[in-house]
Design an enzyme around this catalytic site. Structure first.
Site, PDB file in Angstrom:
ATOM      1  NE  ARG A  53      -2.816   0.381   3.303  1.00  0.00           N
ATOM      2  CZ  ARG A  53      -2.048   0.646   4.677  1.00  0.00           C
ATOM      3  NH1 ARG A  53      -1.315   1.537   4.860  1.00  0.00           N
ATOM      4  NH2 ARG A  53      -2.085  -0.385   5.570  1.00  0.00           N
ATOM      5  CE1 TYR A 105     -17.993  11.476 -15.123  1.00  0.00           C
ATOM      6  CE2 TYR A 105     -17.423  11.362 -12.601  1.00  0.00           C
ATOM      7  CZ  TYR A 105     -17.902  10.723 -13.992  1.00  0.00           C
ATOM      8  OH  TYR A 105     -17.947   9.325 -14.019  1.00  0.00           O
ATOM      9  CG  ASP A 177     -11.752  16.313 -13.593  1.00  0.00           C
ATOM     10  OD1 ASP A 177     -11.087  16.014 -14.326  1.00  0.00           O
ATOM     11  OD2 ASP A 177     -12.659  15.967 -13.088  1.00  0.00           O
ATOM     12  CE  LYS A 202     -13.946   8.342 -17.559  1.00  0.00           C
ATOM     13  NZ  LYS A 202     -14.279   9.544 -16.519  1.00  0.00           N
TER      14      LYS A 202
HETATM   15  C1  PLP Z   1     -14.650   9.922 -15.287  1.00  0.00           C
HETATM   16  C2  PLP Z   1     -14.402  11.094 -14.846  1.00  0.00           C
HETATM   17  C3  PLP Z   1     -14.260  11.113 -13.674  1.00  0.00           C
HETATM   18  C4  PLP Z   1     -14.500   9.982 -12.559  1.00  0.00           C
HETATM   19  O1  PLP Z   1     -13.282   9.154 -12.778  1.00  0.00           O
HETATM   20  P1  PLP Z   1     -13.549   7.679 -12.451  1.00  0.00           P
HETATM   21  O2  PLP Z   1     -12.250   6.954 -12.950  1.00  0.00           O
HETATM   22  O3  PLP Z   1     -14.743   7.176 -13.251  1.00  0.00           O
HETATM   23  O4  PLP Z   1     -13.914   7.388 -11.210  1.00  0.00           O
HETATM   24  C5  PLP Z   1     -14.190  12.633 -12.801  1.00  0.00           C
HETATM   25  N1  PLP Z   1     -14.205  13.790 -13.514  1.00  0.00           N
HETATM   26  C6  PLP Z   1     -14.278  13.477 -15.121  1.00  0.00           C
HETATM   27  C7  PLP Z   1     -14.336  14.896 -15.692  1.00  0.00           C
HETATM   28  C8  PLP Z   1     -14.374  12.265 -15.623  1.00  0.00           C
HETATM   29  O5  PLP Z   1     -14.655  12.354 -17.132  1.00  0.00           O
END
Ligand code: PLP
Length: 386
Positions: A53, A105, A177, A202
């Protein structure tokens, strides 16, 4: 394989943070699938690895790699994008306030409103693409300005540099983000932001085969806290996923170049199509923030939203597409298509969706890197059914 200080973006993506494996010379960082490390003797100094961890060489290679890609000091990887965002909130205390881009989001909104509000944090939302709204919305207890640009699914663009200047006047840290853009398109830390985060699920991983998140930091006090809490709270990314994302970042540049090219063609096609009421893409001259996008972004990304007029049309259309897969998520090599009101934004109350412009006829595409002619043909045959 030491990187020079002036190494360029793609070179950094491919090489940063990774050395040939010291035991074998393997050029690719191995998947260190281990929970613990054998120590030489009681109380003797060890090689820096105690427990899975706390330290894992594959995860640490990924963290060094993405820290370099985003021009940050250090990065910390988590089990998902949401785990990364949630861990960032542990830097705050009950009574603190976060000012958030509206149209953020859906999962972020849910975490803020339904989980963290219970612990005494306060969140308010403002259209950060209108800089004149930012300062009046800051409060004496505001700690973070939390920005998403482009937003999901309306693709509003916030001027990161301008927002950072405004926030810093009030000692507020700027969190971006950067999931929707990817660091190929913009690197917020170079524009004044203090903290960047990604859902690596993503574009960074890019192959729709891993869920993960990462936080990239600039200031040492943030680094010290995140290092502590990554271990203390423990929402770490596993070695297999770390390895997959490391593989993904090597091709980030070529994937994003193709993504940008394909999306521009598709957006222009949709805008000109008689069955489409409205197409939204920062690369279109009709986009309200097109000029800012040209200045701030390198290309306009892979997300396009468009309106087919009604829920019924959207249903027909989504049942007719063949090549494009109906699925949540984005940023993979394959094109995905989704319906925000029913899928990604179902947790956002209906009145709020209406306020944000998320109509029942709105469809979002995450454009992949297939041959664009095949994507266009698929859209054409599905639109012809309306
Ligand atoms: C998908 C996404 C998240 C969350 O991420 P996860 O890997 O699904 O937990 C947060 N912000 C944005 C802009 C996203 O597209």
């Amino acid at each position: 394989m030491k990187l020079k200080d002036d190494a360029r973006f793609s070179t950094i993506c491919i090489h940063a943070g990774q050395e040939p494996d010291p035991a074998t010379g393997a050029i690719i960082t191995p998947i260190y699938q281990t929970s613990t490390y054998v120590q030489d003797g009681l109380g003797r100094p060890h090689a820096g690895f105690e427990y899975g961890r706390t330290q894992n060489p594959t995860r640490m290679a990924l963290e060094r790699n993405i820290a370099a890609i985003e021009a940050g000091t250090e990065a910390f990887a988590f089990a998902s994008g949401m785990a990364a965002i949630d861990t960032l909130l542990t830097r705050l205390e009950a009574g603190d306030h976060v000012l958030v881009s509206d149209n953020t989001y859906g999962g972020t909104f849910r975490l803020f409103e339904r989980v963290r509000r219970k612990f005494g944090l306060d969140f308010t939302y403002v259209d950060t693409s209108r800089p004149e709204l930012i300062e009046p919305a800051l409060r004496p207890n505001t700690q973070y300005l939390f920005i998403e640009t482009p937003t999901n699914p309306m693709l509003h663009i916030t001027d990161i540099q301008c927002a950072s200047n405004l926030a810093h006047k009030h000692n507020v840290k700027v969190v971006v983000d950067n999931t929707f853009a990817s660091p190929y398109i913009q690197r917020p830390l170079t524009l004044g932001a203090d903290i960047v985060l990604h859902s690596t699920t993503k574009f960074l991983n890019g192959h729709s085969d891993s869920v993960g998140g990462i936080v990239i930091l600039k200031h040492q006090d943030d680094v010290d806290w995140m290092k502590f809490v990554q271990n203390a709270a423990g929402a770490i990314l596993g070695p297999m996923d770390s390895w997959l994302i490391l593989r993904g970042t090597k091709t980030l540049t070529v994937r994003m170049e193709r993504t940008n090219e394909n999306a521009q063609v598709i957006a222009e096609f949709l805008e000109a199509h008689p069955k489409v009421k409205r197409a939204i893409y920062p690369g279109l001259a009709s986009h309200p923030h097109h000029r800012l996008a040209r200045k701030q972004m390198k290309g306009f990304g892979g997300l396009i939203s468009f309106d087919v007029g009604s829920l019924e049309n959207a249903k027909t259309f989504l049942e007719r597409v063949r090549l494009m897969a109906l699925a949540e998520s984005l940023g993979g090599v394959e094109t995905l298509i989704s319906h925000p009101a029913i899928m990604t934004h179902a947790s956002v109350p209906k009145e709020r969706r209406a306020m944000l412009g998320i109509t029942d006829g709105l469809i979002r595409i995450s454009v992949g890197i297939e041959d664009v002619e095949d994507l266009q043909a698929d859209l054409e045959q599905a639109l012809s059914a309306l």
